[in-house]
Design a protein around this motif. Structure first.
Motif, PDB file in Angstrom:
ATOM      1  N   ASP A 133      30.011  -9.587 -61.139  1.00 56.39           N
ATOM      2  CA  ASP A 133      31.285  -9.761 -61.058  1.00 56.39           C
ATOM      3  C   ASP A 133      31.167 -10.998 -60.591  1.00 56.39           C
ATOM      4  O   ASP A 133      30.396 -11.932 -59.928  1.00 56.39           O
ATOM      5  CB  ASP A 133      31.363  -9.367 -59.818  1.00 56.39           C
ATOM      6  N   PRO A 134      31.723 -12.272 -61.321  1.00 57.08           N
ATOM      7  CA  PRO A 134      31.903 -13.639 -60.737  1.00 57.08           C
ATOM      8  C   PRO A 134      32.457 -13.971 -59.552  1.00 57.08           C
ATOM      9  O   PRO A 134      32.561 -15.105 -58.774  1.00 57.08           O
ATOM     10  CB  PRO A 134      32.771 -14.494 -62.115  1.00 57.08           C
ATOM     11  N   ASP A 135      33.412 -12.615 -58.883  1.00 59.61           N
ATOM     12  CA  ASP A 135      34.158 -13.675 -57.505  1.00 59.61           C
ATOM     13  C   ASP A 135      34.198 -12.364 -56.652  1.00 59.61           C
ATOM     14  O   ASP A 135      35.028 -11.280 -56.381  1.00 59.61           O
ATOM     15  CB  ASP A 135      35.493 -13.884 -57.968  1.00 59.61           C
ATOM     16  N   ASN A 136      32.662 -11.969 -56.404  1.00 61.59           N
ATOM     17  CA  ASN A 136      32.679 -10.478 -55.166  1.00 61.59           C
ATOM     18  C   ASN A 136      31.631 -11.021 -54.317  1.00 61.59           C
ATOM     19  O   ASN A 136      30.886 -10.226 -53.818  1.00 61.59           O
ATOM     20  CB  ASN A 136      32.494  -9.264 -56.172  1.00 61.59           C
ATOM     21  N   MET A 137      31.462 -11.868 -53.104  1.00 64.27           N
ATOM     22  CA  MET A 137      30.959 -12.378 -52.393  1.00 64.27           C
ATOM     23  C   MET A 137      30.805 -10.655 -51.706  1.00 64.27           C
ATOM     24  O   MET A 137      32.020 -10.520 -51.320  1.00 64.27           O
ATOM     25  CB  MET A 137      30.881 -13.046 -51.356  1.00 64.27           C
ATOM     26  N   PRO A 138      29.518 -10.140 -50.903  1.00 64.51           N
ATOM     27  CA  PRO A 138      27.992 -11.242 -51.397  1.00 64.51           C
ATOM     28  C   PRO A 138      27.498 -10.424 -51.947  1.00 64.51           C
ATOM     29  O   PRO A 138      25.899 -11.260 -52.259  1.00 64.51           O
ATOM     30  CB  PRO A 138      28.085 -10.160 -49.380  1.00 64.51           C
TER      31      PRO A 138
ATOM     32  N   TRP B 180      29.641 -12.162 -67.404  1.00 66.99           N
ATOM     33  CA  TRP B 180      30.383 -11.658 -66.107  1.00 66.99           C
ATOM     34  C   TRP B 180      31.898 -11.340 -66.459  1.00 66.99           C
ATOM     35  O   TRP B 180      32.142 -10.790 -67.640  1.00 66.99           O
ATOM     36  CB  TRP B 180      31.291 -13.337 -65.488  1.00 66.99           C
ATOM     37  N   PHE B 181      32.143  -9.952 -66.129  1.00 68.93           N
ATOM     38  CA  PHE B 181      32.711  -9.001 -65.549  1.00 68.93           C
ATOM     39  C   PHE B 181      33.728  -8.993 -64.446  1.00 68.93           C
ATOM     40  O   PHE B 181      33.382  -9.982 -62.826  1.00 68.93           O
ATOM     41  CB  PHE B 181      32.007  -7.394 -66.069  1.00 68.93           C
ATOM     42  N   SER B 182      34.516  -8.613 -64.582  1.00 75.52           N
ATOM     43  CA  SER B 182      35.048  -8.424 -62.655  1.00 75.52           C
ATOM     44  C   SER B 182      35.318  -6.256 -62.715  1.00 75.52           C
ATOM     45  O   SER B 182      35.628  -5.814 -63.329  1.00 75.52           O
ATOM     46  CB  SER B 182      36.670  -8.945 -62.173  1.00 75.52           C
ATOM     47  N   GLU B 183      34.758  -6.428 -61.269  1.00 75.96           N
ATOM     48  CA  GLU B 183      34.564  -5.212 -60.797  1.00 75.96           C
ATOM     49  C   GLU B 183      36.263  -4.299 -61.145  1.00 75.96           C
ATOM     50  O   GLU B 183      36.242  -3.638 -60.831  1.00 75.96           O
ATOM     51  CB  GLU B 183      33.719  -4.708 -60.379  1.00 75.96           C
ATOM     52  N   ALA B 184      37.314  -5.797 -60.035  1.00 74.02           N
ATOM     53  CA  ALA B 184      38.287  -5.026 -60.191  1.00 74.02           C
ATOM     54  C   ALA B 184      39.062  -4.400 -61.259  1.00 74.02           C
ATOM     55  O   ALA B 184      39.648  -4.019 -61.298  1.00 74.02           O
ATOM     56  CB  ALA B 184      39.079  -5.791 -59.585  1.00 74.02           C
ATOM     57  N   THR B 185      38.742  -4.861 -62.787  1.00 76.15           N
ATOM     58  CA  THR B 185      38.803  -4.178 -63.900  1.00 76.15           C
ATOM     59  C   THR B 185      38.966  -2.425 -64.164  1.00 76.15           C
ATOM     60  O   THR B 185      39.344  -1.741 -64.960  1.00 76.15           O
ATOM     61  CB  THR B 185      38.878  -5.414 -65.121  1.00 76.15           C
ATOM     62  N   GLY B 186      37.119  -2.600 -62.920  1.00 70.73           N
ATOM     63  CA  GLY B 186      36.875  -1.103 -63.740  1.00 70.73           C
ATOM     64  C   GLY B 186      35.870  -0.683 -64.281  1.00 70.73           C
ATOM     65  O   GLY B 186      36.143  -0.295 -65.327  1.00 70.73           O
ATOM     66  N   TYR B 187      35.677  -1.824 -65.455  1.00 69.82           N
ATOM     67  CA  TYR B 187      34.825  -1.788 -66.680  1.00 69.82           C
ATOM     68  C   TYR B 187      33.826  -2.784 -66.442  1.00 69.82           C
ATOM     69  O   TYR B 187      33.214  -3.272 -65.400  1.00 69.82           O
ATOM     70  CB  TYR B 187      35.766  -3.192 -68.132  1.00 69.82           C
TER      71      TYR B 187
ATOM     72  N   ALA C 187      44.049  -3.261 -57.807  1.00 68.57           N
ATOM     73  CA  ALA C 187      44.600  -3.810 -59.272  1.00 68.57           C
ATOM     74  C   ALA C 187      43.848  -5.963 -59.400  1.00 68.57           C
ATOM     75  O   ALA C 187      44.792  -6.056 -58.744  1.00 68.57           O
ATOM     76  CB  ALA C 187      44.682  -3.741 -60.562  1.00 68.57           C
ATOM     77  N   GLY C 188      42.616  -6.168 -59.455  1.00 70.62           N
ATOM     78  CA  GLY C 188      42.421  -7.580 -59.360  1.00 70.62           C
ATOM     79  C   GLY C 188      42.253  -8.388 -58.510  1.00 70.62           C
ATOM     80  O   GLY C 188      41.904  -9.252 -58.347  1.00 70.62           O
ATOM     81  N   GLU C 189      42.229  -7.540 -57.338  1.00 68.07           N
ATOM     82  CA  GLU C 189      41.277  -7.445 -55.951  1.00 68.07           C
ATOM     83  C   GLU C 189      39.747  -6.784 -55.931  1.00 68.07           C
ATOM     84  O   GLU C 189      39.496  -6.219 -56.158  1.00 68.07           O
ATOM     85  CB  GLU C 189      41.792  -7.905 -54.831  1.00 68.07           C
ATOM     86  N   SER C 190      39.331  -7.647 -55.857  1.00 69.43           N
ATOM     87  CA  SER C 190      37.997  -7.399 -54.803  1.00 69.43           C
ATOM     88  C   SER C 190      38.232  -6.353 -54.163  1.00 69.43           C
ATOM     89  O   SER C 190      38.676  -6.308 -53.204  1.00 69.43           O
ATOM     90  CB  SER C 190      36.572  -8.183 -55.236  1.00 69.43           C
ATOM     91  N   GLN C 191      36.709  -5.856 -53.505  1.00 70.16           N
ATOM     92  CA  GLN C 191      36.466  -4.887 -52.106  1.00 70.16           C
ATOM     93  C   GLN C 191      36.158  -5.933 -51.771  1.00 70.16           C
ATOM     94  O   GLN C 191      36.824  -5.557 -50.018  1.00 70.16           O
ATOM     95  CB  GLN C 191      35.444  -3.987 -52.404  1.00 70.16           C
ATOM     96  N   SER C 192      35.733  -7.354 -51.803  1.00 70.08           N
ATOM     97  CA  SER C 192      35.597  -8.224 -50.384  1.00 70.08           C
ATOM     98  C   SER C 192      37.325  -8.591 -50.018  1.00 70.08           C
ATOM     99  O   SER C 192      36.603  -8.785 -48.818  1.00 70.08           O
ATOM    100  CB  SER C 192      34.662  -8.891 -51.234  1.00 70.08           C
ATOM    101  N   LYS C 193      37.653  -8.705 -50.409  1.00 78.27           N
ATOM    102  CA  LYS C 193      39.008  -9.017 -49.571  1.00 78.27           C
ATOM    103  C   LYS C 193      39.523  -8.330 -48.446  1.00 78.27           C
ATOM    104  O   LYS C 193      39.416  -8.588 -47.577  1.00 78.27           O
ATOM    105  CB  LYS C 193      40.181  -9.061 -50.473  1.00 78.27           C
ATOM    106  N   ALA C 194      39.505  -6.665 -49.217  1.00 79.07           N
ATOM    107  CA  ALA C 194      39.464  -5.326 -48.203  1.00 79.07           C
ATOM    108  C   ALA C 194      38.257  -5.415 -47.001  1.00 79.07           C
ATOM    109  O   ALA C 194      39.251  -5.486 -45.659  1.00 79.07           O
ATOM    110  CB  ALA C 194      39.658  -4.452 -48.597  1.00 79.07           C
ATOM    111  N   ALA C 195      37.327  -5.626 -46.418  1.00 80.10           N
ATOM    112  CA  ALA C 195      36.608  -5.786 -45.894  1.00 80.10           C
ATOM    113  C   ALA C 195      36.750  -7.385 -44.718  1.00 80.10           C
ATOM    114  O   ALA C 195      36.750  -6.398 -43.530  1.00 80.10           O
ATOM    115  CB  ALA C 195      35.334  -5.502 -47.042  1.00 80.10           C
ATOM    116  N   ALA C 196      37.020  -8.381 -45.100  1.00 82.56           N
ATOM    117  CA  ALA C 196      37.267  -9.863 -44.947  1.00 82.56           C
ATOM    118  C   ALA C 196      38.672  -8.933 -44.315  1.00 82.56           C
ATOM    119  O   ALA C 196      39.098  -9.516 -43.062  1.00 82.56           O
ATOM    120  CB  ALA C 196      37.793 -11.032 -45.642  1.00 82.56           C
ATOM    121  N   ASP C 197      39.741  -8.439 -44.676  1.00 78.72           N
ATOM    122  CA  ASP C 197      40.392  -8.298 -43.822  1.00 78.72           C
ATOM    123  C   ASP C 197      41.164  -7.317 -42.427  1.00 78.72           C
ATOM    124  O   ASP C 197      41.128  -7.655 -41.315  1.00 78.72           O
ATOM    125  CB  ASP C 197      41.614  -7.746 -45.396  1.00 78.72           C
TER     126      ASP C 197
END
Length: 284
Positions: free
Chosen positions: A43-48, A77-84, A173-183
């Motif tokens: 994923d290109p944007d899913n820290m850590p 690269w793929f985004s896990e937020a898309t489900g693919y 959709a379009g958000e990584s799990q990391s945003k929810a964790a940080a919030d």
């Protein structure tokens, strides 16, 4: 749950389910890394777990594997937020999916390269929760607890009657799990929540970066409900035992270095029975 259920926990498991339905895993492949390089799905944007700048622990693990195989590293690269998740078979396939929940049977997987669990987070300066290490503890009654919807700890909370005051954090959709964790971590630090439940790699990473010190308690003592401990593997193409054996050999020969990378990102590591691996134990 990045590491994939995911948090990779359930989230990464759902992602893999989606790709199996969408792509069908049709094709053939050899036992060498495609095109003379190691092609890794990330994923290109899913820290850590990973990002496009190579800053995540899955990036570092991919670099280690490529070094040990004496080959170049390329990313799909793929985004896990898309489900693919990209296909692991066919001409344009990748060779590894870096974080994959053990035993789904949907694509082949390596031996686990780490075990971790969901964690309970609360402020170090909260005397009312000091020492809480399981969700059945009566001190959690009437507490405001953050959780990620449809994850195993959510079911355990319900079993103990703790959902009335819980706050679910949805991953849209379009958000990584990391945003929810940080919030969630920010709300615990600010006192808006008393505690929170997150997948270990994400919870440990964001809790250690909180300006307010937080306890990170692995949920390894739960006696009922769904499992909170998972072995994380690397997804590999099926019907290619030579390639799987090669990656398993790299994992086995470099487990100490793998552990040190994970611990440097505050991933809570444990053995399959849930006993924590202390920082630096990999070197002994």
């Amino acid at each position: 749950m990045s590491g994939r259920a995911t948090e990779i926990g359930l989230i990464r498991l759902l992602a893999v389910l989606a790709v199996v339905l969408a792509l069908g895993f049709i094709g053939a492949s050899g036992s060498q890394a495609a095109g003379g390089s190691l092609r890794v799905c990330a994923d290109p944007d899913n820290m850590p777990f990973s990002n496009e700048e190579g800053e995540g622990f899955e990036n570092k693990l991919a670099e280690l594997i490529a070094e040990k195989l004496d080959t170049e590293l390329d990313y799909v690269w793929f985004s896990e937020a898309t489900g693919y998740v990209p296909n692991t078979m066919g001409q344009d396939a990748c060779d590894l999916v870096m974080g994959y929940a053990q035993g789904t049977g949907l694509i082949d997987d390596t031996n686990p390269y780490y075990y971790t669990s969901y964690v309970l987070l609360y402020r170090e300066d909260d005397p009312k929760l000091a020492g809480v290490d399981r969700l059945s503890d009566p001190r959690l009654k009437n507490k405001r607890i953050g959780l990620v919807a449809r994850t195993p700890p959510a079911s355990i909370l319900a079993m103990h009657g703790l959902v009335a005051n819980a706050k679910p954090f949805e991953i849209f959709a379009g958000e990584s799990q990391s945003k929810a964790a940080a919030d969630m971590v920010a709300e615990i630090a600010a006192g808006k929540l008393d505690a929170g439940l997150l997948w270990g790699p994400v919870g440990g990473y964001y809790a250690r970066r909180s300006l307010v010190p937080l306890n990170v308690v692995p949920l390894v003592k739960e006696s009922s409900g769904p499992s909170t401990i998972y072995g994380i593997t690397m997804g590999v193409r099926p019907n290619d035992p030579q390639w799987k054996h090669k990656i398993n050999k790299v994992i086995a020969e470099n487990q100490g270095d793998i552990n040190l990378i994970l611990q440097s990102y505050d991933v809570p590591l444990m053995d399959p029975e849930g006993t924590l691996i202390e920082l630096g134990a990999a070197e002994r």
